[in-house]
Design a protein around this motif. Structure first.
Motif, mmCIF file in Angstrom:
data_model
loop_
_atom_site.group_PDB
_atom_site.id
_atom_site.type_symbol
_atom_site.label_atom_id
_atom_site.label_comp_id
_atom_site.label_asym_id
_atom_site.label_seq_id
_atom_site.Cartn_x
_atom_site.Cartn_y
_atom_site.Cartn_z
ATOM 1 N N ALA A 27 -9.220 5.223 5.853
ATOM 2 C CA ALA A 27 -9.935 4.596 6.965
ATOM 3 C C ALA A 27 -11.107 5.470 7.399
ATOM 4 O O ALA A 27 -12.218 4.976 7.635
ATOM 5 C CB ALA A 27 -8.985 4.343 8.125
ATOM 6 N N ALA A 30 -14.008 5.104 5.011
ATOM 7 C CA ALA A 30 -14.808 3.883 5.186
ATOM 8 C C ALA A 30 -15.792 4.051 6.333
ATOM 9 O O ALA A 30 -16.962 3.666 6.236
ATOM 10 C CB ALA A 30 -13.896 2.681 5.432
ATOM 11 N N ILE A 31 -15.309 4.646 7.431
ATOM 12 C CA ILE A 31 -16.201 4.855 8.577
ATOM 13 C C ILE A 31 -17.308 5.829 8.213
ATOM 14 O O ILE A 31 -18.471 5.645 8.568
ATOM 15 C CB ILE A 31 -15.403 5.369 9.792
ATOM 16 C CG1 ILE A 31 -14.409 4.295 10.216
ATOM 17 C CG2 ILE A 31 -16.322 5.721 10.930
ATOM 18 C CD1 ILE A 31 -13.394 4.786 11.210
ATOM 19 N N LEU A 34 -19.977 4.046 6.333
ATOM 20 C CA LEU A 34 -20.795 3.232 7.236
ATOM 21 C C LEU A 34 -21.791 4.112 7.999
ATOM 22 O O LEU A 34 -22.986 3.805 8.074
ATOM 23 C CB LEU A 34 -19.899 2.478 8.224
ATOM 24 C CG LEU A 34 -20.634 1.571 9.203
ATOM 25 C CD1 LEU A 34 -21.201 0.355 8.479
ATOM 26 C CD2 LEU A 34 -19.738 1.123 10.345
ATOM 27 N N ILE A 37 -24.564 5.397 5.691
ATOM 28 C CA ILE A 37 -25.585 4.392 5.356
ATOM 29 C C ILE A 37 -26.471 4.106 6.569
ATOM 30 O O ILE A 37 -27.702 4.194 6.499
ATOM 31 C CB ILE A 37 -24.919 3.089 4.853
ATOM 32 C CG1 ILE A 37 -24.225 3.337 3.498
ATOM 33 C CG2 ILE A 37 -25.952 1.977 4.705
ATOM 34 C CD1 ILE A 37 -23.471 2.145 2.963
ATOM 35 N N LEU A 267 -27.001 -6.317 12.336
ATOM 36 C CA LEU A 267 -25.937 -5.661 13.093
ATOM 37 C C LEU A 267 -25.884 -6.182 14.522
ATOM 38 O O LEU A 267 -24.808 -6.405 15.071
ATOM 39 C CB LEU A 267 -26.119 -4.143 13.084
ATOM 40 C CG LEU A 267 -25.846 -3.460 11.754
ATOM 41 C CD1 LEU A 267 -25.793 -1.957 11.933
ATOM 42 C CD2 LEU A 267 -24.559 -3.956 11.127
ATOM 43 N N ASN A 270 -24.121 -9.440 14.512
ATOM 44 C CA ASN A 270 -22.684 -9.263 14.299
ATOM 45 C C ASN A 270 -21.984 -8.707 15.533
ATOM 46 O O ASN A 270 -20.889 -9.142 15.885
ATOM 47 C CB ASN A 270 -22.443 -8.324 13.108
ATOM 48 C CG ASN A 270 -22.398 -9.088 11.801
ATOM 49 O OD1 ASN A 270 -21.379 -9.637 11.427
ATOM 50 N ND2 ASN A 270 -23.526 -9.162 11.128
ATOM 51 N N ARG A 274 -19.276 -10.591 17.959
ATOM 52 C CA ARG A 274 -17.999 -9.942 18.216
ATOM 53 C C ARG A 274 -17.717 -9.853 19.718
ATOM 54 O O ARG A 274 -16.624 -10.143 20.182
ATOM 55 C CB ARG A 274 -18.061 -8.529 17.607
ATOM 56 C CG ARG A 274 -16.830 -7.707 17.823
ATOM 57 C CD ARG A 274 -15.730 -8.214 16.942
ATOM 58 N NE ARG A 274 -14.596 -7.336 16.985
ATOM 59 C CZ ARG A 274 -13.592 -7.422 16.152
ATOM 60 N NH1 ARG A 274 -13.601 -8.329 15.202
ATOM 61 N NH2 ARG A 274 -12.575 -6.620 16.245
ATOM 62 N N ILE B 105 -11.858 0.016 14.213
ATOM 63 C CA ILE B 105 -12.015 0.430 12.817
ATOM 64 C C ILE B 105 -12.156 -0.793 11.922
ATOM 65 O O ILE B 105 -13.022 -0.843 11.037
ATOM 66 C CB ILE B 105 -10.824 1.294 12.367
ATOM 67 C CG1 ILE B 105 -10.803 2.602 13.155
ATOM 68 C CG2 ILE B 105 -10.919 1.598 10.871
ATOM 69 C CD1 ILE B 105 -9.661 3.505 12.793
ATOM 70 N N PHE B 107 -13.382 -3.595 12.728
ATOM 71 C CA PHE B 107 -14.724 -4.131 12.935
ATOM 72 C C PHE B 107 -15.762 -3.339 12.143
ATOM 73 O O PHE B 107 -16.662 -3.906 11.515
ATOM 74 C CB PHE B 107 -15.064 -4.116 14.429
ATOM 75 C CG PHE B 107 -16.436 -4.647 14.728
ATOM 76 C CD1 PHE B 107 -16.809 -5.914 14.308
ATOM 77 C CD2 PHE B 107 -17.361 -3.877 15.420
ATOM 78 C CE1 PHE B 107 -18.077 -6.412 14.577
ATOM 79 C CE2 PHE B 107 -18.627 -4.359 15.686
ATOM 80 C CZ PHE B 107 -18.984 -5.624 15.270
ATOM 81 N N MET B 108 -15.613 -2.016 12.136
ATOM 82 C CA MET B 108 -16.571 -1.193 11.395
ATOM 83 C C MET B 108 -16.499 -1.470 9.896
ATOM 84 O O MET B 108 -17.513 -1.503 9.204
ATOM 85 C CB MET B 108 -16.323 0.288 11.689
ATOM 86 C CG MET B 108 -16.870 0.707 13.031
ATOM 87 S SD MET B 108 -16.887 2.488 13.220
ATOM 88 C CE MET B 108 -15.488 2.735 14.240
ATOM 89 N N VAL B 109 -15.277 -1.678 9.390
ATOM 90 C CA VAL B 109 -15.141 -2.016 7.974
ATOM 91 C C VAL B 109 -15.807 -3.366 7.693
ATOM 92 O O VAL B 109 -16.476 -3.547 6.672
ATOM 93 C CB VAL B 109 -13.655 -2.030 7.558
ATOM 94 C CG1 VAL B 109 -13.508 -2.484 6.114
ATOM 95 C CG2 VAL B 109 -13.046 -0.652 7.724
ATOM 96 N N LEU B 111 -18.340 -4.534 9.267
ATOM 97 C CA LEU B 111 -19.797 -4.327 9.288
ATOM 98 C C LEU B 111 -20.307 -3.897 7.914
ATOM 99 O O LEU B 111 -21.407 -4.245 7.513
ATOM 100 C CB LEU B 111 -20.177 -3.271 10.328
ATOM 101 C CG LEU B 111 -20.231 -3.732 11.776
ATOM 102 C CD1 LEU B 111 -20.780 -2.621 12.657
ATOM 103 C CD2 LEU B 111 -21.085 -4.981 11.934
ATOM 104 N N LEU B 112 -19.486 -3.130 7.188
ATOM 105 C CA LEU B 112 -19.878 -2.721 5.835
ATOM 106 C C LEU B 112 -20.153 -3.944 4.969
ATOM 107 O O LEU B 112 -21.030 -3.924 4.107
ATOM 108 C CB LEU B 112 -18.764 -1.891 5.189
ATOM 109 C CG LEU B 112 -18.772 -0.389 5.408
ATOM 110 C CD1 LEU B 112 -17.564 0.222 4.729
ATOM 111 C CD2 LEU B 112 -20.034 0.244 4.871
#
Lengths: 281, 309
Positions: A27, A30-31, A34, A37, A267, A270, A274, B105, B107-109, B111-112
């Motif tokens: 996890a 992945a963060i 992100l 990038i 973003l 999105n 959300r 978390i 949500f962040m995934v 966003l990828l």
């Protein structure tokens, strides 16, 4: 015997600890990706961003220039796609939710889901042979049409989902008061599901704004401000692709700046979606 | 909903029916139009088209094998890298993290997945490729250099870079489907395992076992995305129609062949060959996606019947 049991419990505890921490590492990874990038886009992009960059048209390398025409082109083609794709997608979603509990509905659902996964460049080729070849040139219309085709199955499925959330008692109530079925859908169900449908539509718009492949040979590119749908049209994404794969450092910098704009927009959509849907779902 | 028999109902139903039908018509039209354009190439090259190793448009020699090889290899690299990470993230989000941490978390995934392909490509060219050229490549060569996979010159542009970028791009997709699948496994199974003295991880393994076909569906869905991914791959794979043993060598995929060459294909047979290979890509992704959907649906059905039983 006892020591063996204790050992095995220890071993199980250790395995448990290692594996559960490994999932947390995944996890975190992945963060980190992100952040890497987005952070890189922010740092590289901000330095080339200026009013001139946002409004000017491309100029020969070294003379500055900007992406104003690409921003306009992306906006026009995305709006055209929304104009063409949203009504069809939403209507298809209404069908699936209200009348689609049969073999035909299941087939449409299945085909829509598989169409969502079809590479967007295929849609580009399709529109090229269908529109660009007969017209004799690339055009903003062809680009917008390709984006619309990509939107339709996405919007149909999210619309269906949102309409299915409307409680049946509302439909029954309206029918019991003597409303015909189409009025129930139009005046009761659709307004109740409106905000959900709108967020689905926004996400679909965000998705097609980032599409490059279907525009490569349908809309092509243009160095000028172009308001005519029958002419080749520039887009942010194709412009980023051209700048990124070009040989010049200045162009690379412009690619990052254009990316900052594009990713920022996507973003924001999105995150807003959300934020507004958190209470409901 | 029940029909009330008024005229408006018929009109309304006809309109929404037509819209739903249009989705099927689009797919049918894509197949028909592409098939028609691919006929000249099919007639001229036959089935050998798929196995030819030479791609020389100037000499009208068209073999699709290098692109099929590149598509399969880059997708396999992506899956190998992505499957353990996606599973790890999904397990963390569903089985371990408290809701308060899991939500942001997740949500962040997601966003990828929202970042456009061309942006991954840009990042791949200017961040990942140098990273592979300077660090990852030399490290792999030093430790695993005896394998032909990791020999040769490292430019940073090539099969490995494409595979890694693809892995990053499909990870959010696989993660999100696996999350749904794990959440569909009834809670009683976890409680039963824990009550029998299983550790958290052993419980997770039981849950994974019950969700196996859904996880397979998620992986197949990720495969479908990797096979069709276009822009990011085009930008980092080097666009060279060769079949090389080394992952550091440039290669090409079907999708990136189309992206890079379709606009310049002026003569009929070249375009026809490109559309034929595009049709292959379309049919493959369509079938892969359909298969994924069947797998994922089978889990939903199983858990539903378990609930009703």
């Amino acid at each position: 015997m006892t020591t063996k049991t204790i050992n095995s419990i220890d071993r199980r505890r250790v395995v448990n600890m290692i594996m559960t921490s490994l999932t947390a590492v995944c996890a975190v990874f992945a963060i980190a990706v992100l952040v890497a990038i987005l952070g890189y886009i922010g740092v590289r992009g901000i330095s080339s961003l200026s009013i001139e960059f946002l409004t000017d048209t491309p100029k020969p390398v070294g003379e500055g220039g900007g992406i104003g025409n690409s921003i306009l082109g992306s906006a026009i083609m995305t709006l055209l796609a929304a104009f063409l794709g949203l009504p069809v997608g939403i209507a298809a979603g209404v069908y699936l939710a209200e009348f689609g509990r049969n073999w035909f509905g299941n087939t449409v659902r299945f085909v829509a889901d598989t169409l969502i996964g079809v590479p967007s460049i295929i849609i580009g080729i399709f529109v090229y042979t269908l529109v660009v070849l007969p017209m004799g040139r690339q055009s903003g219309f062809a680009g917008g049409l390709a984006l619309a085709i990509i939107m339709i199955p996405i919007v149909a499925r999210t619309t269906e989902e949102m309409i299915s959330l409307v409680p049946n008692s509302m439909r029954e109530g309206a029918l019991a008061l003597g409303a015909p079925q189409w009025r129930v859908t139009w005046n009761i169900v659709l307004p109740a599901a409106a905000s959900g449908i709108a967020t689905g539509a926004m996400l679909a718009i965000a998705r097609v704004t980032g599409e490059t492949a279907p525009l490569l040979f349908t809309a092509l590119n243009s160095r000028f401000y172009n308001y005519y749908l029958d002419q080749p049209m520039s887009s942010l994404t194709v412009q980023i692709y051209n700048y990124a794969t070009g040989p010049f450092e200045v162009e690379h910098a412009m690619a990052w700046a254009a990316t900052l704009l594009l990713v920022g927009l996507i973003l924001v959509i999105n995150i807003l979606v959300r934020f507004f849907t958190r209470k409901k779902f | 909903m029940a029909n009330t028999g008024t005229k408006g109902d018929k009109v309304f139903q006809a309109i929404v029916f037509a819209a739903a039908l249009s989705i099927i018509l689009i797919v049918a039209a894509v197949i028909a139009v592409m098939y028609q354009s691919a006929v000249p190439s099919m007639e001229r090259f036959g089935i050998g088209f798929l196995f030819g190793r030479e791609w020389k448009p100037a000499q009208e020699e068209f073999g699709a094998l290098p692109f099929i090889f590149g598509t399969v290899t880059s997708s396999v690299i992506a899956l190998i890298l992505s499957i353990p990470i996606s599973l790890g993230i999904a397990i963390f989000l569903v089985e371990q993290a408290p809701k308060k941490i899991a939500r942001p978390i997740a949500f962040m995934v997601e966003l990828l997945a929202a970042i456009p392909s061309v942006v991954y490509g840009l990042w791949g060219i200017f961040v990942l490729a140098p990273l592979i050229r300077e660090y990852i490549g030399p490290f792999l060569q030093a430790s695993l250099g005896f394998l032909p996979l990791f020999q040769g010159r490292i430019t940073g542009i090539g099969m490995l870079t494409a595979g890694i970028i693809l892995a990053l791009m499909i990870t959010p997709i696989i993660t999100s489907v696996v999350r749904d699948v794990l959440e569909a496994v009834p809670h009683t199974q976890r409680e039963a395992a824990l009550a029998l003295g299983a550790t958290k991880w052993e419980t997770t393994m039981i849950v994974l076992g019950n969700a196996a076909s859904g996880i397979a569906g998620a992986v197949v869905l990720g495969l479908g995305r990797a096979v069709g991914e276009t822009m990011a791959v085009t930008m980092v794979i080097g666009n060279s129609p060769q079949i090389a043993a080394s992952l550091f060598e440039p290669a090409n995929t079907i999708a990136s062949l189309l992206a890079a060459n379709f606009a310049e294909a002026t003569d009929e047979i070249y375009m026809s060959a490109l559309i034929e290979i595009g049709l292959v890509l379309f049919l493959v992704t369509f079938m892969v996606n359909a298969f994924a959907k069947l797998l994922i649906m089978s889990v939903a059905r199983k858990t539903n019947s378990a609930k009703h039983a």
